[in-house]
Motif scaffolding. Structure first.
Motif, PDB file in Angstrom:
ATOM      1  N   GLU A 120      -8.731  -1.430   0.437  1.00 38.10           N
ATOM      2  CA  GLU A 120      -9.615  -2.316  -0.703  1.00 38.10           C
ATOM      3  C   GLU A 120     -10.758  -1.454  -0.940  1.00 38.10           C
ATOM      4  O   GLU A 120     -11.514  -1.565  -1.708  1.00 38.10           O
ATOM      5  CB  GLU A 120      -9.816  -3.621  -0.251  1.00 38.10           C
ATOM      6  N   ARG A 147     -11.611   1.711  -0.896  1.00 35.73           N
ATOM      7  CA  ARG A 147     -11.490   2.925  -1.777  1.00 35.73           C
ATOM      8  C   ARG A 147     -12.489   4.070  -1.818  1.00 35.73           C
ATOM      9  O   ARG A 147     -12.569   4.714  -2.739  1.00 35.73           O
ATOM     10  CB  ARG A 147     -10.894   2.338  -3.278  1.00 35.73           C
ATOM     11  N   GLY A 188      -7.880   8.186   2.099  1.00 28.42           N
ATOM     12  CA  GLY A 188      -7.549   7.144   2.900  1.00 28.42           C
ATOM     13  C   GLY A 188      -8.129   6.924   4.095  1.00 28.42           C
ATOM     14  O   GLY A 188      -8.722   7.656   4.657  1.00 28.42           O
ATOM     15  N   ILE A 214      -4.973   4.221   1.531  1.00 29.32           N
ATOM     16  CA  ILE A 214      -6.188   3.844   0.698  1.00 29.32           C
ATOM     17  C   ILE A 214      -6.210   2.213   0.752  1.00 29.32           C
ATOM     18  O   ILE A 214      -5.391   1.493   0.032  1.00 29.32           O
ATOM     19  CB  ILE A 214      -6.252   4.298  -0.915  1.00 29.32           C
ATOM     20  N   TYR A 230       0.967  -1.168   0.036  1.00 28.00           N
ATOM     21  CA  TYR A 230      -0.127  -0.080  -0.070  1.00 28.00           C
ATOM     22  C   TYR A 230       1.024   1.202   0.015  1.00 28.00           C
ATOM     23  O   TYR A 230       1.867   1.195   0.610  1.00 28.00           O
ATOM     24  CB  TYR A 230      -0.965  -0.044   1.283  1.00 28.00           C
ATOM     25  N   PRO A 272     -11.276   8.845  -0.495  1.00 27.61           N
ATOM     26  CA  PRO A 272      -9.968   9.213  -1.292  1.00 27.61           C
ATOM     27  C   PRO A 272      -8.784   9.756  -0.504  1.00 27.61           C
ATOM     28  O   PRO A 272      -7.697   9.851  -1.007  1.00 27.61           O
ATOM     29  CB  PRO A 272     -10.519  10.376  -2.290  1.00 27.61           C
TER      30      PRO A 272
END
Length: 75
Positions: A42, A44, A49, A40, A23, A47
């Motif tokens: 999976e 998502r 994080g 961030i 990551y 934006p």
């Protein structure tokens, strides 16, 4: 610390983090003072994080070509 980290423990967040996945660490000096990292995940959906304990990641050094590939892919 490296701009990239690898997940070494996803027990508390198995749906959001993949064990062994690299990551990109996002800048967040305040979080780091609390031993947290912003990545961030999976999901998502965020934006900016999410914050996770730094202890579930290990910093890694990647070859420049791998860093470019991950940065262009949004990894």
């Amino acid at each position: 610390m490296s701009d990239f980290v690898i997940c070494i423990n996803n027990e508390s967040n198995p749906a959001s983090l993949i064990l062994g996945k690299v990551y990109r660490k996002l800048a967040d000096a305040e979080a780091e003072t609390r031993q947290m990292l912003r990545v961030i995940d999976e999901d998502r959906s965020e934006p900016d994080g999410y914050l996770y304990p730094a202890s579930i990641f290990a910093p890694i050094q990647l070859p420049e070509s791998a860093e470019r590939a991950l940065m262009s892919a949004g990894g």
